[in-house]
Scaffold this active site. Structure first.
Site, PDB file in Angstrom:
ATOM      1  N   ASN A 106      46.460  11.813  41.161  1.00 20.39           N
ATOM      2  CA  ASN A 106      46.145  11.331  39.903  1.00 20.39           C
ATOM      3  C   ASN A 106      46.822  12.430  38.987  1.00 20.39           C
ATOM      4  O   ASN A 106      46.110  13.570  38.912  1.00 20.39           O
ATOM      5  CB  ASN A 106      44.863  10.948  39.310  1.00 20.39           C
TER       6      ASN A 106
ATOM      7  N   LYS B  94      47.466  12.720  35.829  1.00 20.40           N
ATOM      8  CA  LYS B  94      47.062  12.758  34.503  1.00 20.40           C
ATOM      9  C   LYS B  94      48.379  12.850  33.695  1.00 20.40           C
ATOM     10  O   LYS B  94      49.284  12.643  33.959  1.00 20.40           O
ATOM     11  CB  LYS B  94      46.077  13.787  34.476  1.00 20.40           C
TER      12      LYS B  94
ATOM     13  N   HIS C 161      39.011   5.239  34.722  1.00 23.07           N
ATOM     14  CA  HIS C 161      38.710   6.800  35.034  1.00 23.07           C
ATOM     15  C   HIS C 161      37.883   7.046  33.716  1.00 23.07           C
ATOM     16  O   HIS C 161      37.700   6.670  32.769  1.00 23.07           O
ATOM     17  CB  HIS C 161      39.938   7.399  34.969  1.00 23.07           C
TER      18      HIS C 161
ATOM     19  N   GLU D  76      37.856   9.643  32.059  1.00 19.68           N
ATOM     20  CA  GLU D  76      38.735  10.125  30.681  1.00 19.68           C
ATOM     21  C   GLU D  76      38.968   8.850  29.949  1.00 19.68           C
ATOM     22  O   GLU D  76      38.954   9.238  28.891  1.00 19.68           O
ATOM     23  CB  GLU D  76      39.826  10.977  31.357  1.00 19.68           C
TER      24      GLU D  76
ATOM     25  N   GLU E 198      33.823   9.167  41.443  1.00 21.06           N
ATOM     26  CA  GLU E 198      34.067  10.393  40.628  1.00 21.06           C
ATOM     27  C   GLU E 198      33.064  11.087  39.734  1.00 21.06           C
ATOM     28  O   GLU E 198      32.866  10.513  38.670  1.00 21.06           O
ATOM     29  CB  GLU E 198      35.500  10.490  40.034  1.00 21.06           C
TER      30      GLU E 198
ATOM     31  N   GLY F  85      37.662  18.226  37.512  1.00 18.41           N
ATOM     32  CA  GLY F  85      38.413  19.342  36.879  1.00 18.41           C
ATOM     33  C   GLY F  85      37.330  20.710  36.958  1.00 18.41           C
ATOM     34  O   GLY F  85      38.006  21.726  35.711  1.00 18.41           O
TER      35      GLY F  85
ATOM     36  N   SER G 253      37.402  17.672  41.983  1.00 15.14           N
ATOM     37  CA  SER G 253      37.771  18.923  42.852  1.00 15.14           C
ATOM     38  C   SER G 253      37.895  18.812  44.168  1.00 15.14           C
ATOM     39  O   SER G 253      37.741  19.793  44.834  1.00 15.14           O
ATOM     40  CB  SER G 253      36.782  19.929  42.166  1.00 15.14           C
TER      41      SER G 253
HETATM   42  P1  PGA Z   1      40.354  16.860  39.777  1.00 16.96           P
HETATM   43  O1  PGA Z   1      40.357  15.297  39.075  1.00 16.96           O
HETATM   44  O2  PGA Z   1      40.707  16.709  41.203  1.00 16.96           O
HETATM   45  O3  PGA Z   1      41.336  17.655  38.960  1.00 16.96           O
HETATM   46  O4  PGA Z   1      38.881  17.318  39.690  1.00 16.96           O
HETATM   47  C1  PGA Z   1      40.174  14.191  39.972  1.00 16.96           C
HETATM   48  C2  PGA Z   1      40.445  13.063  39.104  1.00 16.96           C
HETATM   49  O5  PGA Z   1      39.912  13.115  37.824  1.00 16.96           O
HETATM   50  O6  PGA Z   1      40.866  12.001  39.345  1.00 16.96           O
END
Ligand code: PGA
Length: 258
Positions: free
Chosen positions: A10, A12, A102, A104, A174, A180, A220
């Site tokens: 992803n 982003k 997601h 976010e 997640e 992140g 992560s």
């Molecule tokens: P990350 O993000 O690996 O940077 O923690 C995962 C995600 O939001 O899909």
């Protein structure tokens, strides 16, 4: 039942068109010596404006080892929805998967369980694969409502889908506090939650769909976490954010899932 692993990157809100095509090419280069049949399903999700460029890079290569996802899509086909992009449109641009729900998007853009369900239906109707995200916040985890919260997200997302469509879908667990932050969820705990999700799928769509659906872990994920995560009974792959932005670390994660 052996489920084919999925490693999805992803990206982003990162990368211009030329940078996206470059990264797609670099990922394919990293994977060039590996036989396609030995690889997990590898998916990359650029921003809307890079879908065309990435699809061109993937099709020009012709190796078929990497597929493309959109990071979102709206459930209406067309119309007065300023700023939205439909599932038909991302399909037209070459996407075969769409990430929906997601955290976010739920948190910053008000995406609701009901919208996620409508998107899942539309994506499946058009023959694409939804990657349905779920996960709890730190407050929910500390309050002991992780399982009930995730079960309700999953039931809402899958509402009204046929057992066959559920079987074809992908879920990504997640935990929001692990995204992140560099704080990976303990792999036994991630496996426990994912097994719980599989049970919810069994309840709503039956044992066969629960057996077939791929459920990923995200939050992560790094080259040094993937092998242990993949060793767990119910973790079928990873949704990778930060570590998918360089070809080397993403390819290491792909190889760690083989
Ligand atoms: P990350 O993000 O690996 O940077 O923690 C995962 C995600 O939001 O899909």
């Amino acid at each position: 039942m052996s489920r084919r692993p999925v490693i999805a990157g992803n990206w982003k809100m990162h990368k211009l068109q030329s940078e996206s095509a470059e990264l797609a090419n670099a990922v394919m280069k990293e994977l060039k010596d590996i036989d396609k049949a030995a690889l997990p399903e590898v998916v990359i999700a650029p921003v809307y404006t890079s879908l065309y460029a990435v699809n061109k890079a993937l099709t020009d290569c012709g190796c078929g080892k990497v597929k493309m996802a959109a990071q979102n899509a709206f459930y209406e086909t067309q119309g007065a929805f300023t700023g939205e992009v439909s599932v038909e449109m991302v399909k037209d641009a070459g996407a075969e998967y769409v990430i929906i729900g997601h955290s976010e998007r739920r948190q910053y853009f008000g995406e609701t369980d009901e919208m996620i369900n409508k998107k899942a239906k539309k994506i499946l109707e058009l023959g694409l694969v939804p990657i349905i995200c779920c996960g709890e916040s730190l407050e929910q985890r500390e309050a002991g409502v992780t399982d009930s919260h995730i079960a309700s997200q999953i039931k809402a997302a899958l509402d009204g889908l046929s057992a066959e469509d559920v079987a074809k879908s992908i879920i990504a667990y997640e935990p929001i506090w692990a995204i992140g932050t560099g704080k990976t969820c303990d792999s036994d705990e991630a496996n426990r939650v994912i097994a719980m999700i599989r049970n919810v799928v069994k309840e709503v769509a039956g044992a066969d769909s629960a057996d077939k659906i791929r459920i990923l872990y995200g939050g992560s994920v790094k080259p040094n976490t993937i092998v242990e995560q993949m060793s767990k009974s119910d973790i079928d792959g990873a949704l990778v954010g930060g570590a998918s932005l360089t070809a080397d670390s993403f390819a290491q994660i792909v190889k760690g899932a083989m």
